[in-house]
Design an enzyme around this catalytic site. Sequence first.
Site, PDB file in Angstrom:
ATOM      1  N   THR A   1      67.199  -5.837 -14.355  1.00 53.81           N
ATOM      2  CA  THR A   1      68.459  -5.377 -14.985  1.00 53.81           C
ATOM      3  C   THR A   1      68.228  -4.187 -15.915  1.00 53.81           C
ATOM      4  O   THR A   1      69.166  -3.473 -16.227  1.00 53.81           O
ATOM      5  CB  THR A   1      69.127  -6.504 -15.828  1.00 53.81           C
ATOM      6  OG1 THR A   1      68.562  -6.550 -17.135  1.00 53.81           O
ATOM      7  CG2 THR A   1      69.035  -7.861 -15.164  1.00 53.81           C
TER       8      THR A   1
ATOM      9  N   LYS B   1      72.019   5.770 -11.793  1.00 53.75           N
ATOM     10  CA  LYS B   1      72.143   4.501 -11.055  1.00 53.75           C
ATOM     11  C   LYS B   1      71.984   4.712  -9.547  1.00 53.75           C
ATOM     12  O   LYS B   1      71.325   3.924  -8.877  1.00 53.75           O
ATOM     13  CB  LYS B   1      73.500   3.834 -11.361  1.00 53.75           C
ATOM     14  CG  LYS B   1      73.653   3.382 -12.805  1.00 53.75           C
ATOM     15  CD  LYS B   1      72.539   2.457 -13.290  1.00 53.75           C
ATOM     16  CE  LYS B   1      72.582   1.054 -12.745  1.00 53.75           C
ATOM     17  NZ  LYS B   1      71.504   0.213 -13.309  1.00 53.75           N
TER      18      LYS B   1
HETATM   19  P1  NAP Z   1      72.378  -3.203 -22.317  1.00 52.37           P
HETATM   20  O1  NAP Z   1      72.824  -4.359 -23.097  1.00 52.37           O
HETATM   21  O2  NAP Z   1      72.211  -1.902 -23.037  1.00 52.37           O
HETATM   22  O3  NAP Z   1      71.051  -3.568 -21.531  1.00 52.37           O
HETATM   23  C1  NAP Z   1      70.160  -2.602 -21.069  1.00 52.37           C
HETATM   24  C2  NAP Z   1      68.764  -3.175 -21.132  1.00 52.37           C
HETATM   25  O4  NAP Z   1      67.845  -2.192 -20.624  1.00 52.37           O
HETATM   26  C3  NAP Z   1      68.324  -3.504 -22.554  1.00 52.37           C
HETATM   27  O5  NAP Z   1      67.708  -4.757 -22.540  1.00 52.37           O
HETATM   28  C4  NAP Z   1      67.320  -2.414 -22.875  1.00 52.37           C
HETATM   29  O6  NAP Z   1      66.280  -2.854 -23.722  1.00 52.37           O
HETATM   30  C5  NAP Z   1      66.755  -2.132 -21.508  1.00 52.37           C
HETATM   31  N1  NAP Z   1      66.096  -0.824 -21.484  1.00 52.37           N
HETATM   32  C6  NAP Z   1      66.651   0.382 -21.637  1.00 52.37           C
HETATM   33  N2  NAP Z   1      65.698   1.333 -21.593  1.00 52.37           N
HETATM   34  C7  NAP Z   1      64.516   0.677 -21.427  1.00 52.37           C
HETATM   35  C8  NAP Z   1      63.160   1.078 -21.314  1.00 52.37           C
HETATM   36  N3  NAP Z   1      62.797   2.372 -21.369  1.00 52.37           N
HETATM   37  N4  NAP Z   1      62.215   0.125 -21.140  1.00 52.37           N
HETATM   38  C9  NAP Z   1      62.548  -1.182 -21.095  1.00 52.37           C
HETATM   39  N5  NAP Z   1      63.807  -1.629 -21.202  1.00 52.37           N
HETATM   40  C10 NAP Z   1      64.769  -0.705 -21.361  1.00 52.37           C
HETATM   41  O7  NAP Z   1      73.388  -2.875 -21.129  1.00 52.37           O
HETATM   42  P2  NAP Z   1      74.040  -3.799 -19.999  1.00 52.37           P
HETATM   43  O8  NAP Z   1      75.476  -3.420 -19.965  1.00 52.37           O
HETATM   44  O9  NAP Z   1      73.665  -5.201 -20.143  1.00 52.37           O
HETATM   45  O10 NAP Z   1      73.353  -3.183 -18.713  1.00 52.37           O
HETATM   46  C11 NAP Z   1      72.386  -3.900 -17.943  1.00 52.37           C
HETATM   47  C12 NAP Z   1      72.319  -3.306 -16.566  1.00 52.37           C
HETATM   48  O11 NAP Z   1      73.598  -3.418 -15.943  1.00 52.37           O
HETATM   49  C13 NAP Z   1      71.952  -1.824 -16.513  1.00 52.37           C
HETATM   50  O12 NAP Z   1      71.140  -1.627 -15.371  1.00 52.37           O
HETATM   51  C14 NAP Z   1      73.297  -1.141 -16.307  1.00 52.37           C
HETATM   52  O13 NAP Z   1      73.170   0.096 -15.668  1.00 52.37           O
HETATM   53  C15 NAP Z   1      73.974  -2.159 -15.406  1.00 52.37           C
HETATM   54  N6  NAP Z   1      75.438  -2.090 -15.397  1.00 52.37           N
HETATM   55  C16 NAP Z   1      76.149  -2.295 -16.545  1.00 52.37           C
HETATM   56  C17 NAP Z   1      77.542  -2.242 -16.486  1.00 52.37           C
HETATM   57  C18 NAP Z   1      78.386  -2.505 -17.712  1.00 52.37           C
HETATM   58  O14 NAP Z   1      79.592  -2.216 -17.683  1.00 52.37           O
HETATM   59  N7  NAP Z   1      77.822  -3.020 -18.794  1.00 52.37           N
HETATM   60  C19 NAP Z   1      78.195  -1.972 -15.272  1.00 52.37           C
HETATM   61  C20 NAP Z   1      77.421  -1.775 -14.127  1.00 52.37           C
HETATM   62  C21 NAP Z   1      76.048  -1.848 -14.197  1.00 52.37           C
HETATM   63  P3  NAP Z   1      66.353  -2.748 -25.316  1.00 52.37           P
HETATM   64  O15 NAP Z   1      67.062  -3.999 -25.775  1.00 52.37           O
HETATM   65  O16 NAP Z   1      64.928  -2.696 -25.741  1.00 52.37           O
HETATM   66  O17 NAP Z   1      67.105  -1.496 -25.636  1.00 52.37           O
END
Ligand code: NAP
Length: 352
Positions: free
Chosen positions: A85, A169
């Site tokens: 994720t 993405k």
């Molecule tokens: P989030 O809470 O910001 O989660 C993102 C995660 O990625 C965090 O745990 C962050 O870790 C980690 N991350 C970012 N950069 C990193 C790095 N360099 N090394 C290791 N870990 C890293 O956002 P989310 O909304 O849950 O998103 C999770 C996934 O769902 C992502 O792939 C996103 O593209 C996808 N997504 C989200 C949505 C939405 O609307 N939220 C929609 C479609 C897809 P830290 O805690 O250390 O920052």
Amino acid sequence: MSQPPSTVLVTGASGYIAGWIVKYLLEEGHTVHATVRDPNNKKSIAHLETLAAAASGTLKLFKADLLDANAFDAAMTGCDIVMHTASPFIIDGFTDANEALVRPAVEGTRNVLEAVNRCPTVTRVVLTSSVASIFGDNIDLARSGKSALTEADWNTTSTVDHNPYQFSKVAAEREAWKIHDQQSRWELVTINPGMVYGPSLTSASKSASIDTLRQMGDGRLRTGVPDLSYGVVDVREVAQAHLLAAFNPDATHRYILVNQALSMLAIAKILRNEFGSAYPFPKMRAPKIVVWALGPILGPVTRKFISRNVGHKVNFDNSRSRALGVQYRPLEETFREHFQQALDDGLVRRRG
Ligand code: NAP
């Protein structure tokens, strides 16, 4: 759903969506190897430890950064399933989109999947992709001549300069399929959610999901919202879809996770019905010409984005996810519980 216990690696376990995935896995008795960037950051992992204490499964935390090529090997040892994720979901606050978004997304996916190639116990990978990998701008739907976007569609219009998050993405998902197609031991299934809302198990996430709802309640959009629509889905359905994709042997290829496409004004209307007019939820659409003139000055949007998205409808075919077993709850419930939580966490000032 009841499965024999597995050992599951969840990357980016501190995140908004991952929190719910970890919760459901632990509740089903699985062992979760959770990677986070900083296991000593109590604020971002405390909720995971609380979830583990209340569930029958076992949580083990590992440190891993997406840009560290060998960081995932230790965490993956003994895992059957990998749920990837982790990826930055930010839409502003950076100057170099390639470094902030594209490199961690693509290189991170490559690093995780190359670790899978080195780990003989892994049989399936579930990748958290996005509808951003299906399309780039809303106008892409009209240009396709279709009435709804499906899993057969790919985003061909985003670049590092135009919609860099979307580009990160689609580039990451393409990289994942390329690596998958070069081997035959493990399967790949992708979950492609629209904009995710619903209560968060952590107040530490920087996910753009949480920020957009906050803007609705703090008055920043009081004077009007652009006529912008997007696919919306509850975070709990997205998490459940990851488990279905992992444990249903018939799950294959890509799954769009969108309950419904909604305009920003429709979301504001749901919030007003639920929380009353004491909150400054937007009541009208801002004319496109005004958005075009002021948008790039007031926020992180370009005129190219405005002309290709504002006023253009988008629509998704979610039949594959429903056939997989996803049951979409009413979005009123999603927005009510999400906004209530923003109030409880002090992210939005309580009024009335
Ligand atoms: P989030 O809470 O910001 O989660 C993102 C995660 O990625 C965090 O745990 C962050 O870790 C980690 N991350 C970012 N950069 C990193 C790095 N360099 N090394 C290791 N870990 C890293 O956002 P989310 O909304 O849950 O998103 C999770 C996934 O769902 C992502 O792939 C996103 O593209 C996808 N997504 C989200 C949505 C939405 O609307 N939220 C929609 C479609 C897809 P830290 O805690 O250390 O920052």
